[in-house]
Enzyme design. Sequence first.
Site, short mmCIF file in Angstrom:
data_model
loop_
_atom_site.label_atom_id
_atom_site.label_comp_id
_atom_site.label_asym_id
_atom_site.label_seq_id
_atom_site.Cartn_x
_atom_site.Cartn_y
_atom_site.Cartn_z
N TYR A 1 137.16 67.87 95.73
CA TYR A 1 136.62 69.15 96.21
C TYR A 1 137.66 69.84 97.11
O TYR A 1 137.95 71.03 96.93
CB TYR A 1 135.29 68.95 96.96
CG TYR A 1 134.75 70.27 97.50
CD1 TYR A 1 134.28 71.25 96.63
CD2 TYR A 1 134.78 70.55 98.86
CE1 TYR A 1 133.83 72.48 97.11
CE2 TYR A 1 134.32 71.77 99.36
CZ TYR A 1 133.85 72.73 98.48
OH TYR A 1 133.41 73.95 98.95
N LYS B 1 139.74 73.46 96.52
CA LYS B 1 139.71 74.61 97.43
C LYS B 1 141.11 74.93 97.98
O LYS B 1 141.43 76.10 98.24
CB LYS B 1 138.70 74.36 98.56
CG LYS B 1 137.25 74.40 98.07
CD LYS B 1 136.92 75.77 97.48
CE LYS B 1 135.48 75.90 97.05
NZ LYS B 1 135.17 77.21 96.48
N ARG C 1 141.77 86.02 85.58
CA ARG C 1 142.73 86.38 84.54
C ARG C 1 142.23 87.57 83.71
O ARG C 1 143.00 88.45 83.34
CB ARG C 1 143.00 85.15 83.64
CG ARG C 1 143.97 85.37 82.51
CD ARG C 1 145.37 85.70 82.99
NE ARG C 1 146.23 86.12 81.90
CZ ARG C 1 146.24 87.33 81.36
NH1 ARG C 1 145.44 88.27 81.84
NH2 ARG C 1 147.03 87.61 80.37
N ILE D 1 130.33 89.91 91.40
CA ILE D 1 130.18 88.69 92.22
C ILE D 1 129.78 87.53 91.32
O ILE D 1 128.75 87.59 90.64
CB ILE D 1 129.11 88.88 93.32
CG1 ILE D 1 129.44 90.10 94.19
CG2 ILE D 1 128.99 87.61 94.18
CD1 ILE D 1 128.33 90.48 95.18
N ASN E 1 133.10 83.71 93.87
CA ASN E 1 132.36 82.86 94.79
C ASN E 1 131.78 81.60 94.13
O ASN E 1 131.55 80.60 94.80
CB ASN E 1 131.24 83.71 95.42
CG ASN E 1 130.18 82.87 96.10
OD1 ASN E 1 130.40 82.38 97.20
ND2 ASN E 1 129.05 82.67 95.43
N ASP F 1 128.28 81.18 82.67
CA ASP F 1 128.87 79.94 83.17
C ASP F 1 130.38 80.20 83.22
O ASP F 1 131.02 80.38 82.18
CB ASP F 1 128.54 78.80 82.19
CG ASP F 1 129.07 77.46 82.68
OD1 ASP F 1 130.02 77.46 83.49
OD2 ASP F 1 128.53 76.43 82.25
N VAL G 1 128.30 76.05 106.00
CA VAL G 1 127.33 77.14 105.80
C VAL G 1 126.07 76.53 105.20
O VAL G 1 126.14 75.76 104.24
CB VAL G 1 127.88 78.20 104.81
CG1 VAL G 1 126.96 79.43 104.79
CG2 VAL G 1 129.31 78.60 105.15
P1 NDP Z 1 125.12 77.59 96.52
O1 NDP Z 1 124.86 76.31 95.81
O2 NDP Z 1 124.01 78.23 97.23
O3 NDP Z 1 125.76 78.67 95.53
C1 NDP Z 1 126.66 78.33 94.54
C2 NDP Z 1 126.67 79.43 93.51
O4 NDP Z 1 127.66 79.13 92.52
C3 NDP Z 1 125.34 79.58 92.81
O5 NDP Z 1 125.03 80.94 92.68
C4 NDP Z 1 125.60 78.97 91.44
O6 NDP Z 1 124.82 79.64 90.46
C5 NDP Z 1 127.07 79.30 91.24
N1 NDP Z 1 127.70 78.45 90.25
C6 NDP Z 1 127.92 77.11 90.30
N2 NDP Z 1 128.48 76.70 89.15
C7 NDP Z 1 128.61 77.80 88.37
C8 NDP Z 1 129.12 78.02 87.05
N3 NDP Z 1 129.61 77.03 86.32
N4 NDP Z 1 129.10 79.27 86.57
C9 NDP Z 1 128.61 80.29 87.30
N5 NDP Z 1 128.12 80.15 88.52
C10 NDP Z 1 128.12 78.91 89.05
O7 NDP Z 1 126.31 77.27 97.53
P2 NDP Z 1 127.20 78.23 98.46
O8 NDP Z 1 126.64 79.58 98.53
O9 NDP Z 1 127.41 77.50 99.71
O10 NDP Z 1 128.58 78.22 97.67
C11 NDP Z 1 129.27 79.40 97.30
C12 NDP Z 1 130.75 79.15 97.41
O11 NDP Z 1 131.10 78.93 98.76
C13 NDP Z 1 131.27 77.93 96.64
O12 NDP Z 1 132.48 78.26 96.03
C14 NDP Z 1 131.47 76.89 97.74
O13 NDP Z 1 132.45 75.95 97.40
C15 NDP Z 1 131.93 77.79 98.88
N6 NDP Z 1 131.81 77.25 100.21
C16 NDP Z 1 130.60 76.80 100.68
C17 NDP Z 1 130.51 76.30 101.96
C18 NDP Z 1 129.24 75.74 102.50
O14 NDP Z 1 129.30 75.01 103.53
N7 NDP Z 1 128.08 76.03 101.93
C19 NDP Z 1 131.67 76.32 102.85
C20 NDP Z 1 132.89 76.78 102.24
C21 NDP Z 1 132.93 77.26 100.98
P3 NDP Z 1 124.07 78.95 89.23
O15 NDP Z 1 123.73 77.55 89.62
O16 NDP Z 1 122.89 79.83 89.00
O17 NDP Z 1 125.07 79.05 88.12
C1 8X3 Z 2 132.15 73.50 102.01
C2 8X3 Z 2 132.36 73.15 103.42
O1 8X3 Z 2 133.16 71.30 104.94
O2 8X3 Z 2 131.14 70.93 103.67
O3 8X3 Z 2 133.32 73.96 101.45
O4 8X3 Z 2 133.27 70.90 102.59
S1 8X3 Z 2 132.48 71.48 103.66
#
Ligand code: NDP
Ligand code: 8X3
Length: 253
Positions: free
Chosen positions: A154, A158, A122, A8, A88, A61, A187
């Site tokens: 953004y 997506k 990949r 993950i 994710n 990263d 979320v």
């Molecule tokens: P969070 O900010 O809680 O989690 C984002 C996660 O991504 C963190 O664990 C962060 O870890 C990691 N991350 C960010 N940049 C990097 C990087 N360069 N390398 C490795 N890890 C990285 O947000 P969410 O849980 O909401 O987001 C998770 C996913 O869900 C994202 O892809 C987001 O676009 C998507 N999403 C979110 C929605 C929402 O409304 N919240 C709705 C739809 C999709 P760390 O900073 O420790 O590296």
């Molecule tokens: C995150 C959900 O609608 O805030 O992907 O862009 S939204």
Amino acid sequence: MKARNVFITGASSGIGKATAYKFAEYGDNLILCARRKENLNEIAQDIKNKWRSHVHIYELDVTNYEDVSSVVKDLEDKDIKIDILVNNAGLASGLDKFQDSSIEDIEKMINTNLKGLIYVTRKVIEQMAGENSGHIINMGSTAGIYAYEKAAVYCASKAAVKTLSDGIRIDIIDKDIKITTIQPGIVQTDFSEVRFHGDSERAEGVYKGIEALQPEDIADVVLYVANQPKRVQITDVTIMANQQGTGFNIYRK
Ligand code: NDP
Ligand code: 8X3
């Protein structure tokens, strides 16, 4: 059932963290990656206290291809095969009209949401193809279906996740590998705080007047998708909050 190895990205908070707990509770083993290793350490410890899962953590990263390659190589050296990849890691950076958005924000989103996801996929798919089995679950968004104002890049990143998933599924059709796009709506996570560069008050406003989805709701869906019989491939799932019409069409009470 044999425990699976679930890799993950972005497991240090929000949806990724909730997904880690969900698979651990189910009895699977975990490989958790993110930049914040201290968060991963805490999560790994807590999971090991609760369940029997083997948990490996990597400070990673995803925007760095060499580092991504090293992690996958390290797993190969340890003879750990990845059964499920949950791509994710992702973020939004800024909420500005495209013409006003900073190139730093734009690059951060493209590098993480698109290039990072491609790098990890990949590398991992080589191993899955060699094993002729695997499941790649990519975190898209309703933002990839419905563009909304001040979020063009953004939303595009997506939309690309969904298109990439579909393209890979076609290319890998001769292998027993499933590809799924999960498209959540709103979320409640650190997502908005990250988007607003740490402005927590502004971030809180995003979740006012709506019962937003919780990370566990999405994790439930990820586990459901991963637990289907071999013949069943769920290609896309869209999950919105009850008060959400489309991506940013939200009824606030
Ligand atoms: P969070 O900010 O809680 O989690 C984002 C996660 O991504 C963190 O664990 C962060 O870890 C990691 N991350 C960010 N940049 C990097 C990087 N360069 N390398 C490795 N890890 C990285 O947000 P969410 O849980 O909401 O987001 C998770 C996913 O869900 C994202 O892809 C987001 O676009 C998507 N999403 C979110 C929605 C929402 O409304 N919240 C709705 C739809 C999709 P760390 O900073 O420790 O590296
Ligand atoms: C995150 C959900 O609608 O805030 O992907 O862009 S939204």
